[in-house]
Design a protein around this motif. Structure first.
Motif, PDB file in Angstrom:
ATOM      1  N   ALA A 276       0.814  -1.206   0.000  1.00  9.23           N
ATOM      2  CA  ALA A 276       0.000   0.000   0.000  1.00  9.23           C
ATOM      3  C   ALA A 276       0.855   1.268   0.000  1.00  9.23           C
ATOM      4  O   ALA A 276       1.955   1.302   0.542  1.00  9.23           O
ATOM      5  N   VAL A 277       0.313   2.310  -0.605  1.00  4.72           N
ATOM      6  CA  VAL A 277       0.869   3.653  -0.547  1.00  4.72           C
ATOM      7  C   VAL A 277      -0.095   4.504   0.267  1.00  4.72           C
ATOM      8  O   VAL A 277      -1.314   4.458   0.048  1.00  4.72           O
ATOM      9  N   ARG A 278       0.447   5.259   1.207  1.00  4.60           N
ATOM     10  CA  ARG A 278      -0.387   6.136   2.022  1.00  4.60           C
ATOM     11  C   ARG A 278      -0.374   7.532   1.416  1.00  4.60           C
ATOM     12  O   ARG A 278       0.685   8.101   1.157  1.00  4.60           O
ATOM     13  N   ILE A 279      -1.567   8.072   1.198  1.00  2.37           N
ATOM     14  CA  ILE A 279      -1.721   9.385   0.588  1.00  2.37           C
ATOM     15  C   ILE A 279      -2.525  10.286   1.519  1.00  2.37           C
ATOM     16  O   ILE A 279      -3.606   9.911   1.975  1.00  2.37           O
ATOM     17  N   ARG A 280      -1.989  11.446   1.788  1.00  2.68           N
ATOM     18  CA  ARG A 280      -2.739  12.470   2.517  1.00  2.68           C
ATOM     19  C   ARG A 280      -3.271  13.499   1.523  1.00  2.68           C
ATOM     20  O   ARG A 280      -2.581  13.846   0.559  1.00  2.68           O
ATOM     21  N   GLN A 281      -4.471  13.982   1.774  1.00  4.60           N
ATOM     22  CA  GLN A 281      -5.078  14.980   0.906  1.00  4.60           C
ATOM     23  C   GLN A 281      -5.987  15.862   1.750  1.00  4.60           C
ATOM     24  O   GLN A 281      -6.364  15.491   2.874  1.00  4.60           O
ATOM     25  N   PRO A 282      -6.369  17.041   1.237  1.00  8.13           N
ATOM     26  CA  PRO A 282      -7.288  17.894   1.976  1.00  8.13           C
ATOM     27  C   PRO A 282      -8.599  17.164   2.273  1.00  8.13           C
ATOM     28  O   PRO A 282      -9.136  16.459   1.421  1.00  8.13           O
ATOM     29  N   ALA A 283      -9.096  17.344   3.498  1.00  2.00           N
ATOM     30  CA  ALA A 283     -10.295  16.618   3.933  1.00  2.00           C
ATOM     31  C   ALA A 283     -11.473  16.886   3.010  1.00  2.00           C
ATOM     32  O   ALA A 283     -12.242  15.974   2.700  1.00  2.00           O
ATOM     33  N   GLU A 284     -11.628  18.126   2.550  1.00  2.78           N
ATOM     34  CA  GLU A 284     -12.774  18.448   1.694  1.00  2.78           C
ATOM     35  C   GLU A 284     -12.727  17.678   0.379  1.00  2.78           C
ATOM     36  O   GLU A 284     -13.765  17.342  -0.198  1.00  2.78           O
ATOM     37  N   SER A 285     -11.532  17.369  -0.103  1.00  2.00           N
ATOM     38  CA  SER A 285     -11.398  16.642  -1.354  1.00  2.00           C
ATOM     39  C   SER A 285     -11.556  15.145  -1.160  1.00  2.00           C
ATOM     40  O   SER A 285     -12.012  14.436  -2.066  1.00  2.00           O
ATOM     41  N   ALA A 286     -11.180  14.639   0.017  1.00  2.00           N
ATOM     42  CA  ALA A 286     -11.327  13.215   0.291  1.00  2.00           C
ATOM     43  C   ALA A 286     -12.788  12.795   0.300  1.00  2.00           C
ATOM     44  O   ALA A 286     -13.109  11.622   0.092  1.00  2.00           O
ATOM     45  N   GLU A 287     -13.678  13.749   0.502  1.00  2.00           N
ATOM     46  CA  GLU A 287     -15.111  13.469   0.493  1.00  2.00           C
ATOM     47  C   GLU A 287     -15.697  13.517  -0.908  1.00  2.00           C
ATOM     48  O   GLU A 287     -16.904  13.380  -1.084  1.00  2.00           O
ATOM     49  N   LEU A 288     -14.843  13.696  -1.921  1.00  2.00           N
ATOM     50  CA  LEU A 288     -15.288  13.797  -3.312  1.00  2.00           C
ATOM     51  C   LEU A 288     -14.692  12.659  -4.122  1.00  2.00           C
ATOM     52  O   LEU A 288     -13.745  12.848  -4.884  1.00  2.00           O
ATOM     53  N   PRO A 289     -15.220  11.454  -3.985  1.00  2.00           N
ATOM     54  CA  PRO A 289     -14.641  10.335  -4.740  1.00  2.00           C
ATOM     55  C   PRO A 289     -14.851  10.509  -6.239  1.00  2.00           C
ATOM     56  O   PRO A 289     -15.902  10.956  -6.685  1.00  2.00           O
ATOM     57  N   ASP A 290     -13.840  10.155  -7.007  1.00  2.00           N
ATOM     58  CA  ASP A 290     -13.916  10.231  -8.470  1.00  2.00           C
ATOM     59  C   ASP A 290     -14.630   8.980  -8.971  1.00  2.00           C
ATOM     60  O   ASP A 290     -14.011   8.050  -9.458  1.00  2.00           O
ATOM     61  N   ALA A 291     -15.957   8.985  -8.833  1.00  2.00           N
ATOM     62  CA  ALA A 291     -16.729   7.790  -9.166  1.00  2.00           C
ATOM     63  C   ALA A 291     -17.855   8.069 -10.145  1.00  2.00           C
ATOM     64  O   ALA A 291     -18.613   7.173 -10.510  1.00  2.00           O
TER      65      ALA A 291
END
Length: 203
Positions: free
Chosen positions: A20-35
């Protein structure tokens, strides 16, 4: 982050064949899955979204023999492909037009125990990047969400490397790019889920 207040970051693990690779990102963007469909566009900065094209490209790169190769990623955003390449032994330069993105790339690279370099790049004025060429391989994941990106990318790529791996979920601009690219590049395409991985080689 560069300038302004530091956003709240959240982490997630992305499964790759070698671990696994661990990725940190802004919380507001983590709630926007590219689906969603390819026409979907986030309100958050594009660089801050974990795009499925980036995940697919990283999974392909994870199994490749990259040790010692000079690799540059364009429009890297969270730079998952760059991190996967660095973990495979490549000498990686991750580029983006956002200083905030590159600050986070450095943090994520450190979290994953890999070394890579970052630099700001504007495709309209890429002189400093071109001076560092040639590279062995150019990476790009979901960078053709606007038709305006087609011409600058077509102009820039042959000045950087003889080989390009471009991941795209089927955006209309990617079709226009590939139609023109085939005049100069040999193109092979594979499919991983909804993402197409286009491998370009200069003819």
């Amino acid at each position: 982050m560069s300038g302004g207040s530091v956003p709240e970051l959240v982490g997630q693990e992305i499964a790759l064949p070698s671990g696994a690779v661990r990725i940190r990102q802004p919380a507001e963007s983590a709630e926007l899955p590219d689906a969603g469909g390819v026409e979907w566009a986030p309100l958050a900065p594009y660089w801050s979204v974990l795009w499925r094209s980036g995940v697919a490209l990283a999974r392909v790169l994870d199994g490749e023999a990259l040790r010692g190769l000079r690799v540059v990623e364009l429009g890297c955003g969270l730079a998952l492909p760059s991190i996967a390449s660095a973990r495979a032994g490549a000498v990686v330069l991750a580029t983006d037009s956002s200083a905030e993105a590159l600050d986070l790339v450095k943090l994520n690279a450190e979290d994953n125990g890999v070394a890579l370099e970052t630099t700001l790049v504007d495709w309209a004025s890429p002189g400093e990047l071109v001076e560092r060429a040639p590279f062995d391989l150019v990476l790009a994941a979901d960078v053709l969400y606007e038709r305006a990106n087609v011409a600058p990318l077509l102009s820039l790529l042959p000045r950087l490397a003889p080989s390009v791996w471009l991941a795209d979920p089927g955006r209309p601009a990617a079709g226009a790019f590939l139609e023109q690219a085939r005049r100069r590049w040999a193109v092979e395409t594979s499919v991983r889920g909804v993402v197409q991985i286009h491998r370009l080689a200069l003819g």
